[in-house]
Scaffold this active site. Structure first.
Site, PDB file in Angstrom:
ATOM      1  N   ASP A 125      -3.637  13.780  21.575  1.00 23.34           N
ATOM      2  CA  ASP A 125      -2.465  13.508  20.747  1.00 23.34           C
ATOM      3  C   ASP A 125      -2.578  14.135  19.364  1.00 23.34           C
ATOM      4  OD1 ASP A 125      -1.388  12.102  22.814  1.00 23.34           O
ATOM      5  OD2 ASP A 125      -1.551  10.127  21.882  1.00 23.34           O
ATOM      6  N   GLU A 160      -5.282   9.841   4.360  1.00 22.59           N
ATOM      7  CA  GLU A 160      -5.642  10.733   5.453  1.00 22.59           C
ATOM      8  C   GLU A 160      -4.642  11.857   5.619  1.00 22.59           C
ATOM      9  OE1 GLU A 160      -2.646   8.290   6.664  1.00 22.59           O
ATOM     10  OE2 GLU A 160      -4.588   7.290   6.828  1.00 22.59           O
ATOM     11  N   SER A 197      -7.736   2.533  13.329  1.00 23.79           N
ATOM     12  CA  SER A 197      -6.934   2.209  14.509  1.00 23.79           C
ATOM     13  C   SER A 197      -7.177   3.202  15.636  1.00 23.79           C
ATOM     14  CB  SER A 197      -5.447   2.186  14.140  1.00 23.79           C
ATOM     15  OG  SER A 197      -5.168   1.161  13.209  1.00 23.79           O
ATOM     16  N   ARG A 241       2.553   6.095  -3.095  1.00 27.03           N
ATOM     17  CA  ARG A 241       3.609   6.857  -3.777  1.00 27.03           C
ATOM     18  C   ARG A 241       3.337   6.930  -5.275  1.00 27.03           C
ATOM     19  NH1 ARG A 241       6.723   4.083   0.007  1.00 27.03           N
ATOM     20  NH2 ARG A 241       7.474   2.512  -1.485  1.00 27.03           N
ATOM     21  N   ALA A 299     -11.520   5.598   1.369  1.00 23.17           N
ATOM     22  CA  ALA A 299     -10.481   4.601   1.081  1.00 23.17           C
ATOM     23  C   ALA A 299      -9.479   4.494   2.217  1.00 23.17           C
ATOM     24  CB  ALA A 299      -9.773   4.946  -0.223  1.00 23.17           C
ATOM     25  N   ASP A 304       0.816  -1.214   0.000  1.00 23.57           N
ATOM     26  CA  ASP A 304       0.000   0.000   0.000  1.00 23.57           C
ATOM     27  C   ASP A 304       0.849   1.263   0.000  1.00 23.57           C
ATOM     28  OD1 ASP A 304      -2.356  -1.351  -0.131  1.00 23.57           O
ATOM     29  OD2 ASP A 304      -2.965  -0.988   1.936  1.00 23.57           O
TER      30      ASP A 304
END
EC number: 2.7.1.23
Length: 259
Positions: free
Chosen positions: A148, A119, A164, A54, A156, A49
């Site tokens: 944080d 993201e 997560s 890239r 996608a 991925d």
């Protein structure tokens, strides 16, 4: 919907630096030939991925569809590596993705633009929590998020870092974005929001000198930011090709039932 493609499409093979990907590229070029990106009908990305992202950043503006084959550790955006490439290209189903467009302002006054297919994430640079305000379409929705950081994810990308961080998985084609806090301390009960894709998101760092924050658009990191504006790109769109038995929409749906 299947992608209409010529019987013998011209393929440009691109590979990560990993030895299995490089070896596969040589084997595929020997079998199917190779051409430049400019002459190709389709780009074939060999890797994981990270390499797919890239490839999209480097060649997304070419308008050529991209078919990925997994030869890396993570392959959510990739197809399995098999020999029958031409047949699979004929049957491939397209998934059209629009990236996020990010504008970041740094402490030194520099403006940096970048695209993100997965993201955009703001993250504290030190042991101290970040203080971030959140404006949506010019209206302040959160005066001060303490934690944080915060993530803005595309459909996608919603199954990656966003998931997560306990963010929602967004259906492909839903024209939505996920806004997800990372380890929020205040407001403690806020777990994020699902936004319309055309929402303009402005994130301001409230104490940038004492509590510095970096921003990352996919893998492009900018440190010491004071303000970040994010919106869905209206100009750029890429097409990924997937095997019909395991297309991107099905993968995103299945992730919601993975344990």
């Amino acid at each position: 919907m299947e992608m209409m493609m010529t019987a013998a499409p011209r393929i440009a093979f691109l590979a990560s630096t990993a030895e299995p990907a490089q070896r596969a590229r040589q084997e595929l070029m020997a079998r199917y030939g190779d051409c430049s990106i400019e002459e190709a009908d389709v780009l074939c990305a060999l890797g994981g991925d990270g390499f797919m992202l890239r490839t999209l950043h480097r060649h997304g503006a070419s308008g050529k569809p991209v078919y990925g084959m997994k030869l890396g550790s993570v392959g959510f955006l990739m197809n399995q590596y098999h020999d029958d490439l031409l047949e699979r290209l004929q049957r491939a189903e397209p998934a059209k993705l629009r990236p996020l467009q990010m504008m970041a302002q740094t402490e030194s006054g520099v403006s940096v633009e970048s695209l993100a297919y997965n993201e955009v994430s703001l993250l504290r640079q030190t042991h101290q929590a970040a203080y971030i305000s959140i404006d949506l379409n010019g209206q302040t929705r959160i005066d001060e998020l303490t934690g944080d950081g915060v993530i803005v994810a595309t459909p996608a990308g919603s199954t990656a870092y966003n998931y997560s961080a306990h963010g929602p998985i967004l259906p492909l084609g839903s024209h939505t974005l996920a806004l997800t806090p990372i380890a929020p301390y205040r407001p403690r009960r806020w777990r994020g929001a699902i936004l319309k894709a055309d929402t303009e998101i402005r994130l301001r760092v409230l104490d940038p000198y004492k509590r510095p924050v970096s921003v990352t658009a996919d893998s492009h990191e900018i440190r010491d930011v004071v303000e970040v504006t994010i919106r869905e790109s209206t100009e750029q769109r890429v097409t990924l090709l997937f095997d019909p038995e395991h297309n991107l929409e099905e993968r995103i749906f299945s992730e919601q039932f993975a344990f």
